[in-house]
Design an enzyme around this catalytic site. Sequence first.
Site, short mmCIF file in Angstrom:
data_model
loop_
_atom_site.label_atom_id
_atom_site.label_comp_id
_atom_site.label_asym_id
_atom_site.label_seq_id
_atom_site.Cartn_x
_atom_site.Cartn_y
_atom_site.Cartn_z
N ASN A 482 0.85 -1.19 0.00
CA ASN A 482 0.00 0.00 0.00
C ASN A 482 0.89 1.24 0.00
O ASN A 482 1.39 1.66 1.03
CB ASN A 482 -0.90 -0.02 1.24
CG ASN A 482 -1.95 1.07 1.19
OD1 ASN A 482 -1.75 2.12 0.59
ND2 ASN A 482 -3.09 0.82 1.82
N ASP A 483 1.07 1.80 -1.17
CA ASP A 483 1.94 2.96 -1.35
C ASP A 483 1.56 4.13 -0.47
O ASP A 483 2.33 5.07 -0.31
CB ASP A 483 1.82 3.44 -2.80
CG ASP A 483 2.93 2.91 -3.67
OD1 ASP A 483 4.02 2.68 -3.15
OD2 ASP A 483 2.69 2.73 -4.87
N CYS A 484 0.35 4.12 0.00
CA CYS A 484 -0.17 5.29 0.69
C CYS A 484 -0.18 5.14 2.20
O CYS A 484 -0.63 6.04 2.90
CB CYS A 484 -1.56 5.61 0.16
SG CYS A 484 -1.51 5.94 -1.59
N ASN A 486 2.02 5.55 4.76
CA ASN A 486 3.37 6.11 4.88
C ASN A 486 3.63 6.44 6.35
O ASN A 486 3.36 7.55 6.80
CB ASN A 486 3.50 7.36 4.01
CG ASN A 486 2.85 7.16 2.64
OD1 ASN A 486 1.88 7.83 2.30
ND2 ASN A 486 3.36 6.22 1.88
N GLN A 499 5.65 9.36 -0.62
CA GLN A 499 6.45 8.14 -0.69
C GLN A 499 7.93 8.40 -0.45
O GLN A 499 8.63 7.56 0.09
CB GLN A 499 6.27 7.45 -2.05
CG GLN A 499 5.00 6.63 -2.16
CD GLN A 499 3.77 7.51 -2.31
OE1 GLN A 499 3.79 8.50 -3.03
NE2 GLN A 499 2.70 7.16 -1.62
#
Length: 807
Positions: A482-484, A486, A499
């Site tokens: 899940n790139d989001c 963070n 990111q």
Amino acid sequence: MKYGHFDDERYEYVITNYNTPLPWINYFGQDGFFSLMSNTCGGYMFYKDAKLRRITRFRYNNVPRDYGGRYYYINDNGTIWNPGFLPVKTKLDSYKCRHGLGYTVFESEKNKLKCELLCFVPLKDLCEINQLTLTNLSNETKKITLHGVIEWCLWNAVDDQTNFQRNWNIGEVEIDDNTIYHKTEYRERRNHYSFFHTNIKHDGFDSDLDTFTGLYNSWCDPSAVMNKTSYNSKASGWSPIASHMFNIELKPNESKTIIFQTGYVENPDEEKFESMHVINKKRAYELQQKYNTKDQVLKAFTELKEKWMNLLSILNVKSDNDKFDRMVNIWNQYQCMVTFNMSRSASYYESGTGRGMGFRDSCQDLLGFLHLIPEKSRERIIDIASIQFEDGSTYHQYQPLTKRGNADIGGGFNDDPLWLIAAVSQYIKETGDYTILNDPTPFNNKEGSEKPLIDHLRASINYIITHKGPHGLPLIGRADWNDCLNLNCFSKTPGESFQTASNFESGKAESVFIAGMFVLYGKEFATILKNIGNEKEASNILKEVKDVEDATIKYGWDGNWFVRAYDAFSNKVGSHECEDGQIYVEPQGFCTMARIGESLGYGKKALDSVEKILTNDYGVEILHPCYKEYHIELGEVSSYPMGYKENGSVFCHNNPWIVIANTVIGNNERAFDVYKRNCPAYLEEVSEIHKTEPFVYSQTIAGRDAKNYGEAKNSWLTGTASWTMYAASQAILGIKPDYDGLMIDPHLPKEIKHASVTRVFRGITYHVNINNTSSGNYQMTINGKNIDGKIIPFNKENPEVTVVINL
Ligand code: GLC
Ligand code: GLC
């Protein structure tokens, strides 16, 4: 509401209403020359890299949305129209856009004039062919003009859209009989040019956009077309285009065909020029000669179709469910090819200028592609592994032209290393070829740093082992899948990338998702090690796996589902203790696939929660409840409006994980139910809500909290393609390549009573007939003989094997 229909015989989707809710696109090309083609004839072409070698121009963000393409204008006695409806938007008497595998055909008619336009990129050459045939269906002779036009991009697609003070001075073309050459920057540092050629002599041309359209006209009403003329303009700066005009006279029932070709050519430095400033066109002439007749075009088109027939004969199912068959046999495999070729670079949602080949994305794309072309997969695996660092961490992306890691984005996405194991293990299972493990593969592309590929897998595993947090769970780094999410970003600065910024490195934030991956792929790696005789190393790794499994059971379980993560302060993310984001889908899928806490019933409980809390009409939402406020400690996930993207949409990529996980716990009905919910063929009837193409998966479908619930976005370039292919073929149909042979372990729902599958595996053709009486018993029979177990014994002597499975 539908805007067309599937034509399964021809492997096509036929759009019959050009007013689709969004542009519905297709892709051409396989090895270097690629094109995007929309249902209005829009789109663009590029060579290998959509950012650095853009051949034709396309303006994203335009009004209307889909502008820029190869436009054919027909002026028939003052009625001006295009076979693809745009740009003139004249109402057509009939219209069909047949999107097929690597080609598109337009069949349109206006005032008893028929136009058929066949578009494709041939298998072997760097060009796009547009073959246009006009037929006069009226009783009178027609005198028409035809203009065929494309607009050049000045190669670097970002620069092309930004650096106008320079670019409006540099455009250069050459005109030579019936070909317009685009040679901007060729004099200095480029060794490539492109051309737009026609097979018969034109009656006029234009190569300057403003002259062709007239300064205050547009693509809708170009001056040249309205005036049935050409100005024979030679572009010098501004926006170079290529337009060929023909005066055509057609008697009743007469047809005329013109072949247009957009080509790309590279010359060696010493052969760049014919004379001062004049490009050497030898290679262009050769290419032009190859597609100058209808027979040549037909031959190339037939080869393309045959290639696809062959590819799709590797895995084929005939069941009592048409929609399932159509997706598995045609469209899902086709989409896997496109994601393999494009990664996440060029679509109508990805501008082709942002992302290169993603490490995690490309590894996952292989899962649905491997059976199609194992040799290309092998090459891709080595390219990807070559951007890994010696400590096992990796660059997140590489640029396809250079294949070097992308320093702007860097690394630190801690799931990345493990995806390499997913790809390599699947490659070995498909091919039985362990030699890949010995392939000398550099770290960070440094010459001299080559080590056998297996050392890269070791590095991957070791990276996770040496990067754990306070609970013994893997550290998340910048983000995991899940790139989001963070957890180390803490961004307050507008525009800062979630990111790549790390404003607060606590060294504490942990991911339960990576824990699930580690258990799944750690075991996989241990199996590979055992298979090559490294027992001791395998058992050491299994001990590490056990540690992470124990930590997950202890700290990663929330009572009814798996926790998602621990943030930088060691607070839980994805727990009933949280106000929003109480449950996330990713660990439910992966930890269940990894069988974590199986004996404690975790998987079953987790998937019940997924059904109860996360499932909507269009699939499984990524989390619930959506974040209402920005949480600085969570990052981008909480920045999206509720119900969109990572904040609570159906993020289609992880739905197949839930399908597979359900088959792992034996819930076949629910597995198929999830499969159907966002399967595009099942959503065709609600295209006005779903909006994207009914033949491919999209990345995201707005969730229940979104204003536009059910609306999909970001079609085509998504890991959903590969994972769904994997889920449908390996989990539901249960045709599973394994190290020692082909395993058949179907998990069919009651509604599929019978399925006959053909699968070519390591050179042997297996005909598998599955009879599903849902008895709960499993019996395999080969040539009338009952066989124990689920693996078909591998026998090189028999090129054809017929298997019956009774369930
Ligand atoms: C996009 C990215 C992928 C990521 C996913 C979830 O699909 O390409 O790498 O895993 O979003 O954030
Ligand atoms: C993925 C996510 C997107 C995010 C992006 C960052 O594509 O889906 O939401 O902004 O990655 O690279």
